[in-house]
Scaffold this active site. Structure first.
Site, short mmCIF file in Angstrom:
data_model
loop_
_atom_site.label_atom_id
_atom_site.label_comp_id
_atom_site.label_asym_id
_atom_site.label_seq_id
_atom_site.Cartn_x
_atom_site.Cartn_y
_atom_site.Cartn_z
N ASP A 151 4.65 -2.59 11.94
CA ASP A 151 5.34 -1.35 12.33
C ASP A 151 4.65 -0.76 13.55
OD1 ASP A 151 7.17 -1.00 9.88
OD2 ASP A 151 5.20 -1.26 8.98
N ASP A 187 6.91 -6.99 19.28
CA ASP A 187 7.98 -6.89 20.29
C ASP A 187 7.91 -5.51 20.96
OD1 ASP A 187 8.68 -5.43 18.07
OD2 ASP A 187 10.82 -5.94 18.18
N THR A 226 12.03 -15.88 13.85
CA THR A 226 12.85 -15.22 12.84
C THR A 226 14.19 -14.83 13.47
OG1 THR A 226 11.97 -13.05 13.37
CG2 THR A 226 10.85 -14.28 11.63
C1 LIG Z 1 8.25 -4.14 10.89
S1 LIG Z 1 8.06 -4.98 9.38
C2 LIG Z 1 7.93 -6.68 9.90
C3 LIG Z 1 8.21 -7.64 8.81
C4 LIG Z 1 8.08 -9.14 9.17
N1 LIG Z 1 6.71 -9.49 9.52
C5 LIG Z 1 9.05 -9.54 10.26
O1 LIG Z 1 8.60 -9.98 11.30
O2 LIG Z 1 10.25 -9.41 10.04
C6 LIG Z 1 6.41 -4.57 8.90
C7 LIG Z 1 6.15 -4.83 7.42
O3 LIG Z 1 4.78 -4.59 7.14
C8 LIG Z 1 4.68 -4.02 5.85
N2 LIG Z 1 3.39 -3.32 5.81
C9 LIG Z 1 2.98 -2.32 6.63
N3 LIG Z 1 1.74 -1.94 6.32
C10 LIG Z 1 1.34 -2.71 5.27
C11 LIG Z 1 0.15 -2.77 4.51
N4 LIG Z 1 -0.89 -1.95 4.76
N5 LIG Z 1 0.08 -3.66 3.50
C12 LIG Z 1 1.12 -4.48 3.23
N6 LIG Z 1 2.29 -4.47 3.93
C13 LIG Z 1 2.39 -3.60 4.93
C14 LIG Z 1 5.89 -3.12 5.74
O4 LIG Z 1 6.25 -2.88 4.39
C15 LIG Z 1 6.95 -3.93 6.49
O5 LIG Z 1 7.69 -4.75 5.61
#
Ligand SMILES: C[S@@+](CC[C@H](N)C(=O)[O-])C[C@H]1O[C@@H](n2cnc3c(N)ncnc32)[C@H](O)[C@@H]1O
Length: 248
Positions: A151, A187, A226
């Site tokens: 994120d 990105d 992806t």
């Molecule tokens: C923007 S999404 C990207 C998901 C995937 N990597 C993709 O490329 O489609 C970021 C993901 O990181 C997870 N996330 C953020 N901080 C995290 C943490 N401290 N521990 C586990 N998951 C985390 C969020 O729940 C979210 O699903």
């Protein structure tokens, strides 16, 4: 910002100055969204979880015992719906993978897919990755830690929520084997610059990029493309990969 150090090992500085353990400070890099679960995701969480799921309560892992073998080990933080992690686990049966994600539908989906494909080289935590790194993964145990499209938290007042912070990369380094790599992709150009800034200040890492492309590396073929990224490519959006090696 300017929090006192809780830990001498977290003494690097980044774009926003000194930082300390993110997990102990309670700053979350995610917001838990309420998501409706599909039948397959529920099946994953209920039926497959007992076999492939791991919790903080399991404590420090013996990874060789967990997988029943000695093999290269990759941890992916924030795998989302898991498409990239599933593809990697399937195409690299000789490598062991651990995924960490807080989003229940994504964890359910990954478990369902892992079971349908008969994968034995994948385990999953549904926890905050910082707690898993600190409490469950042994020191010098990982060949690669990957963080794909975390994120970006674009607003300045939210930058402290970005998972990539000085204390985070110090912690990651302790879990990597010497020579192991931290692979980040984003990105969001400003986050790519932030990542490079944090890593510039971090001790004990070497950037693997060549002088022509540094601080970034060309997209490695082993990182699955992806749907999200393929769409971005069609729209002409950029993606930045950064790979750093643990050096002593
Ligand atoms: C923007 S999404 C990207 C998901 C995937 N990597 C993709 O490329 O489609 C970021 C993901 O990181 C997870 N996330 C953020 N901080 C995290 C943490 N401290 N521990 C586990 N998951 C985390 C969020 O729940 C979210 O699903």
């Amino acid at each position: 910002m300017n929090a006192p150090h809780h830990d001498d090992t977290a003494s690097t500085t980044g774009p926003e100055g000194p930082d300390a353990s993110l997990h102990r400070r309670g700053i979350k890099s995610y917001v838990l969204r309420a998501g409706r679960m599909t039948a397959a995701q529920t099946r994953g969480l209920e039926e497959v979880w007992p076999r492939l799921g791991l919790t903080l309560a399991d404590g420090r892992q013996d990874l060789e015992a967990l997988f029943g073998r000695q093999a290269p080990r990759v941890v992916e933080i924030g795998f989302g719906m898991g498409a990239s992690l599933i593809e990697q686990a399937e195409t690299h049966p000789d490598t062991d993978f651990i995924g960490i994600e807080v989003h229940a539908p994504g964890v359910g989906k990954l478990l369902d897919e892992a079971d349908k494909r008969g994968l034995t080289n994948l385990r999953v935590y549904r926890e905050d990755a910082l707690a898993v790194l600190e409490q469950c993964l042994p020191e010098a145990s990982l060949d690669t830690l990957q963080l794909f499209f975390p994120d970006p938290w674009p607003k300045k007042k939210h930058h402290k929520r970005r998972i990539v912070q000085p204390a985070f990369v110090v912690l990651v380094r302790t879990r990597l084997k010497p020579g192991g790599t931290l692979h980040m992709a984003t990105d969001w150009e400003a986050y790519a610059e932030w990542m490079a800034g944090v890593m510039d200040e971090a001790l004990g890492y070497a950037n693997t990029a060549s002088p022509e492309t540094a601080p970034y590396v060309p997209r490695p073929a082993f990182r699955p493309l992806t749907k999200f990224e393929a769409r971005g490519e069609r729209l002409g959006h950029g993606v930045w990969d950064l790979i750093y090696r643990r050096v002593d």
